[in-house]
Scaffold this active site. Structure first.
Site, PDB file in Angstrom:
ATOM      1  N   LYS A 196       0.801  -1.165   0.031  1.00  0.00           N
ATOM      2  CA  LYS A 196      -0.222   0.046  -0.031  1.00  0.00           C
ATOM      3  C   LYS A 196       0.957   1.206   0.083  1.00  0.00           C
ATOM      4  CE  LYS A 196      -3.679   2.296   2.395  1.00  0.00           C
ATOM      5  NZ  LYS A 196      -4.567   2.203   3.451  1.00  0.00           N
ATOM      6  N   ARG A 206     -10.972   9.531   1.747  1.00  0.00           N
ATOM      7  CA  ARG A 206     -11.046  10.269   3.195  1.00  0.00           C
ATOM      8  C   ARG A 206     -11.972  11.269   3.275  1.00  0.00           C
ATOM      9  NH1 ARG A 206      -4.286  11.236   2.887  1.00  0.00           N
ATOM     10  NH2 ARG A 206      -3.844   8.710   2.977  1.00  0.00           N
ATOM     11  N   LYS A 218       1.171  10.029   5.902  1.00  0.00           N
ATOM     12  CA  LYS A 218       1.059   8.547   6.196  1.00  0.00           C
ATOM     13  C   LYS A 218       2.583   8.080   5.792  1.00  0.00           C
ATOM     14  CE  LYS A 218      -3.660   7.942   6.628  1.00  0.00           C
ATOM     15  NZ  LYS A 218      -4.873   6.968   6.524  1.00  0.00           N
ATOM     16  N   GLU A 234       7.273  -7.032   1.409  1.00  0.00           N
ATOM     17  CA  GLU A 234       6.036  -6.702   2.081  1.00  0.00           C
ATOM     18  C   GLU A 234       5.093  -8.006   1.883  1.00  0.00           C
ATOM     19  OE1 GLU A 234       4.999  -4.527   4.445  1.00  0.00           O
ATOM     20  OE2 GLU A 234       6.361  -2.642   4.040  1.00  0.00           O
ATOM     21  N   LYS A 249      -2.159  -1.447  -3.957  1.00  0.00           N
ATOM     22  CA  LYS A 249      -3.013  -0.514  -3.865  1.00  0.00           C
ATOM     23  C   LYS A 249      -2.005   0.720  -3.961  1.00  0.00           C
ATOM     24  CE  LYS A 249      -6.146   1.686  -0.535  1.00  0.00           C
ATOM     25  NZ  LYS A 249      -6.442   1.783   0.781  1.00  0.00           N
ATOM     26  N   SER A 275     -10.317   5.451  -4.761  1.00  0.00           N
ATOM     27  CA  SER A 275     -11.183   6.743  -4.819  1.00  0.00           C
ATOM     28  C   SER A 275     -10.895   7.453  -5.725  1.00  0.00           C
ATOM     29  CB  SER A 275     -11.559   7.032  -3.403  1.00  0.00           C
ATOM     30  OG  SER A 275     -10.490   7.893  -3.041  1.00  0.00           O
ATOM     31  N   TYR A 314     -14.860   0.722  -7.027  1.00  0.00           N
ATOM     32  CA  TYR A 314     -16.092   1.532  -6.889  1.00  0.00           C
ATOM     33  C   TYR A 314     -16.976   1.328  -8.169  1.00  0.00           C
ATOM     34  CZ  TYR A 314     -13.460   3.379  -3.084  1.00  0.00           C
ATOM     35  OH  TYR A 314     -12.525   3.333  -1.919  1.00  0.00           O
TER      36      TYR A 314
HETATM   37  C1  PBG Z   1      -7.277   3.447   5.472  1.00  0.00           C
HETATM   38  C2  PBG Z   1      -7.842   3.237   3.919  1.00  0.00           C
HETATM   39  C3  PBG Z   1      -7.544   4.224   3.088  1.00  0.00           C
HETATM   40  C4  PBG Z   1      -8.115   3.602   2.107  1.00  0.00           C
HETATM   41  C5  PBG Z   1      -8.496   2.212   2.192  1.00  0.00           C
HETATM   42  N1  PBG Z   1      -8.312   2.014   3.738  1.00  0.00           N
HETATM   43  C6  PBG Z   1      -7.099   5.587   3.123  1.00  0.00           C
HETATM   44  C7  PBG Z   1      -5.780   5.876   3.511  1.00  0.00           C
HETATM   45  O1  PBG Z   1      -5.043   5.061   4.059  1.00  0.00           O
HETATM   46  O2  PBG Z   1      -5.392   7.135   4.062  1.00  0.00           O
HETATM   47  C8  PBG Z   1      -8.056   4.037   0.436  1.00  0.00           C
HETATM   48  C9  PBG Z   1      -9.019   3.880  -0.365  1.00  0.00           C
HETATM   49  C10 PBG Z   1      -9.527   4.532  -1.505  1.00  0.00           C
HETATM   50  O3  PBG Z   1      -8.748   5.668  -1.575  1.00  0.00           O
HETATM   51  O4  PBG Z   1     -10.497   4.477  -2.190  1.00  0.00           O
HETATM   52  N2  PBG Z   1      -6.838   2.519   6.354  1.00  0.00           N
END
Ligand code: PBG
Length: 323
Positions: A196, A206, A218, A234, A249, A275, A314
């Site tokens: 990720k 968010r 992050k 990982e 991701k 998203s 989505y």
């Molecule tokens: C948080 C989480 C995130 C997403 C899935 N789980 C956001 C982040 O890490 O800040 C993002 C998914 C998306 O953007 O569709 N644990």
């Protein structure tokens, strides 16, 4: 060699192209992310995700019926938690009557065979909007991992099929797996967000959960998008620690990583088309600049071609209606 070989021969008709096509999409490929909110009869459009909604439990039930009738078999749950329930340790995440736990039960009552995957993370519950416990500006690893393992147990008790830790703390898969074994949940699968990346494509998500980090970013836990090799470590570590499915991701900009994992790990690979990817296509289509349906299918097929077995997106419901 030309003219003995002419690549266009097999492209010459729709039927021929169908016979030689390597990849296709079926409802079995998809995981539908769902955003759940408190209340009744609530269907709130997410401003930065036109056409995507937060749903209250009663409407979640209706959505599940629709998805099941389309032969979609998996959903991934996220909850929007009111600010007053947030704290540094995400205490509300462990509430057996919390929104997540109720949503899991609600879905299992509606469609018992629907695979319920749950986001295991602190950020929607965190007063700091971070995926871990914060101390003096730092995100604590081991303290967070201990809480994540308890969240996984709580989701198992509520009836989830697969827990999906999305936090990127070190050692969380091992701890979650150990706690599941100790509690006799040995059949619970773990889908790990293994690779990720610290991406700017999560913005609309968010917004959806009101979970933006209150300070900093992050980058001390999510991966640097300049790197490729650590994605492999990982994923390998997560499998050694007890993960059953590994995830990459975001999606489209990381197809190389999906392919890398495909070539070196045996576990099923999931891609998460996030998203920001959804919003980009929506916006371009609203302007009339792109053909929404065609671009959607082209992008989704690219995940299969890269090597993903599963796609969290989505677009899932719309895509299944098209195929
Ligand atoms: C948080 C989480 C995130 C997403 C899935 N789980 C956001 C982040 O890490 O800040 C993002 C998914 C998306 O953007 O569709 N644990």
């Amino acid at each position: 060699m030309y003219p003995l070989q002419r690549n266009r021969r097999l492209r010459n008709s729709k039927s021929l192209r169908a016979l030689v096509q390597e990849h296709s999409l079926t409802p079995n490929d998809f995981i539908v992310p769902l955003f759940v909110v408190e209340g009744k009869n609530i269907k709130e459009e997410i401003p930065s995700m036109p056409g995507y909604y937060r749903l209250s439990l009663d409407l979640l039930k209706e959505k599940i019926k629709t998805l099941w009738s389309l032969e979609i078999k998996a959903v991934l749950l996220f909850v929007k938690v009111p600010d007053i329930l947030k704290d540094n340790k995400g205490t509300e995440a462990l509430n057996p009557k919390g929104l997540m736990q109720c949503a899991i039960q609600n879905i299992k009552d509606t469609a018992p065979e629907m695979i319920v995957m749950t986001d295991v993370a602190l950020d929607p519950y965190s007063s700091f909007g971070h995926d871990g416990v914060v101390k003096e500006g730092e995100i604590l690893n081991d303290q967070t991992v201990a809480i994540l393992a308890e969240i996984a147990i709580s989701h198992a008790q509520a009836g989830a099929d697969i827990v999906a830790p999305s936090d990127m703390m070190d050692g969380r898969i091992l701890k979650i797996r150990q706690r599941l074994e100790e509690n006799n949940y040995s059949n619970m699968a773990i889908m790990s967000y293994s690779a990720k990346y610290a991406s700017s494509l999560y913005g609309p998500f968010r917004d959806a959960l009101d979970s933006s980090p209150g300070f900093g970013d992050k980058k001390t836990y999510q991966m640097d998008f300049r790197n490729r090799k650590e994605a492999l470590t990982e994923a390998q570590r997560d499998i050694e620690e007890g993960a059953d499915i590994v995830m990459v991701k975001p999606g489209l900009a990381y197809l190389d990583i999906i392919r890398d994992l495909k070539e070196s790990v045996d576990a099923p690979i999931a891609a998460y088309q996030v998203s920001g990817e959804y919003s980009m296509l929506k916006a371009a289509a609203e302007k009339g600049w792109l053909d929404y349906d065609q671009v959607m299918i082209e992008q989704l097929i690219s995940f299969k071609r890269a090597g993903a077995e599963l796609i969290a997106t989505y677009f899932a419901e719309e895509a299944v209606k098209l195929i």
